[in-house]
Design a protein around this motif. Sequence first.
Motif, short mmCIF file in Angstrom:
data_model
loop_
_atom_site.label_atom_id
_atom_site.label_comp_id
_atom_site.label_asym_id
_atom_site.label_seq_id
_atom_site.Cartn_x
_atom_site.Cartn_y
_atom_site.Cartn_z
N ALA A 173 0.84 -1.19 0.00
CA ALA A 173 0.00 0.00 0.00
C ALA A 173 0.88 1.24 0.00
O ALA A 173 1.94 1.27 0.64
N GLU A 174 0.42 2.25 -0.74
CA GLU A 174 1.09 3.56 -0.72
C GLU A 174 0.01 4.60 -0.51
O GLU A 174 -0.85 4.77 -1.37
N ASN A 175 0.02 5.24 0.63
CA ASN A 175 -1.02 6.22 0.98
C ASN A 175 -2.41 5.64 0.84
O ASN A 175 -3.28 6.21 0.19
N GLU A 176 -2.59 4.47 1.42
CA GLU A 176 -3.87 3.75 1.44
C GLU A 176 -4.32 3.26 0.06
O GLU A 176 -5.42 2.74 -0.09
N ASN A 196 8.37 -1.86 4.50
CA ASN A 196 6.93 -1.63 4.56
C ASN A 196 6.17 -2.95 4.74
O ASN A 196 6.64 -3.99 4.29
N ALA A 198 -6.28 -1.71 1.65
CA ALA A 198 -5.32 -1.30 2.67
C ALA A 198 -6.06 -0.67 3.84
O ALA A 198 -7.07 0.02 3.67
N GLU A 252 -2.20 1.60 5.90
CA GLU A 252 -1.00 1.17 5.16
C GLU A 252 -0.69 -0.32 5.29
O GLU A 252 0.33 -0.79 4.81
#
Lengths: 219, 219
Positions: free
Chosen positions: A41-44, A78, B41, B44
Amino acid sequence: MTEFQKTSQNRIKRLPKRGHYDRDTIYKILDEALICHVGFAENEQPFIIPINFARVGDTIVLHGAKASRLLKHIETGNPVCVEATLVDGLVLARSVFHHSVNFRSVVLFGTGRLVEDDQEKMAALEAITEHLIPGRWSEARLPNRKEMNATSVVSINIDQASAKVRSGPPGDDEEDYALPIWAGVLPMQEVPLSPVKDELMTQDIAVPKYVKKYSRKQK
Amino acid sequence: MTEFQKTSQNRIKRLPKRGHYDRDTIYKILDEALICHVGFAENEQPFIIPINFARVGDTIVLHGAKASRLLKHIETGNPVCVEATLVDGLVLARSVFHHSVNFRSVVLFGTGRLVEDDQEKMAALEAITEHLIPGRWSEARLPNRKEMNATSVVSINIDQASAKVRSGPPGDDEEDYALPIWAGVLPMQEVPLSPVKDELMTQDIAVPKYVKKYSRKQK
């Protein structure tokens, strides 16, 4: 420890009787699956990438080009989700509602790191090659320095995992069993067809046994 | 519009020549895939769930129990990633480095909504059933009010999508072609085996043609 702990992340909530938390069940599914699906995930915003892999002990190893966004994201530490699913059959019930799929799936969570040690990196590449085609590593031309430098390998520690398994016949409502509708299971399997030799092969080389006898089934 | 726009999310960065953005290629892969993998997500933390689905026009429909965490997350309008992959073969190059997989994959992004209209919901259930087993909907016992109430259906609009396709023989480095190593492709296919009739079927009913002739291949 042979069982993964149940947490809010890996606990099977829908149809909990289909949930499994033992390494044996989980690792057998991972080892049989040809590819896995890696989520990050990147910024949700979720992303999923299908990719080759191997399980090495309690880790999942992935490889790719150095510039790969996926690998860079993983090596930063992450949180990662890895999923693999085997479809075993279609379940035809009398009612649409009870139609289902026989399957074995694994969802696992962990964090990764870049594999920097040369020996560990080579071992991971061997595991990925042998996961795909057992027997191939000892026959193919092994990676050279240039190829090693162009390749990133990450190792994801399996911190949490669970499997979900459905098998067997349909389960219909009592009153539907009398309906004149065919019911049963159509088994599905991922099988190899006949090998296709590369036309640029100039020598007369027999198809290797590990290609002829290829099967995903785990012994 | 037959092509999806290339964005930072759906653009194929690694080996861009394998990227496809036209609906025709993308939708054919989705329609052939038995299951898809849905990513979401939460703070995150990525999650992936394998699930049955159908494509309805420019949307993906999913169904499940009302209490499903996945569906609740989607119907809230959170960003979703859907991925589906078909493995077509193992690519055996002379060098380990050039080993690969022939595959067709789709990754798409969108947001979903709960399908509340009864007719639209029934149509989605029909599409999901027919995606799994074409021909089954007109024969099985259709959902009743109780079953409809217990089921949630979400529709995800396909906002961005791309396909990635690899096919054909291995591509080795020039100097490796002379090596005495078998090279080629081992095609793989997901095929049905012999149908297994439910032992609780009391009447003598022939195996339906759509079961006998089952194939994922799209015409």
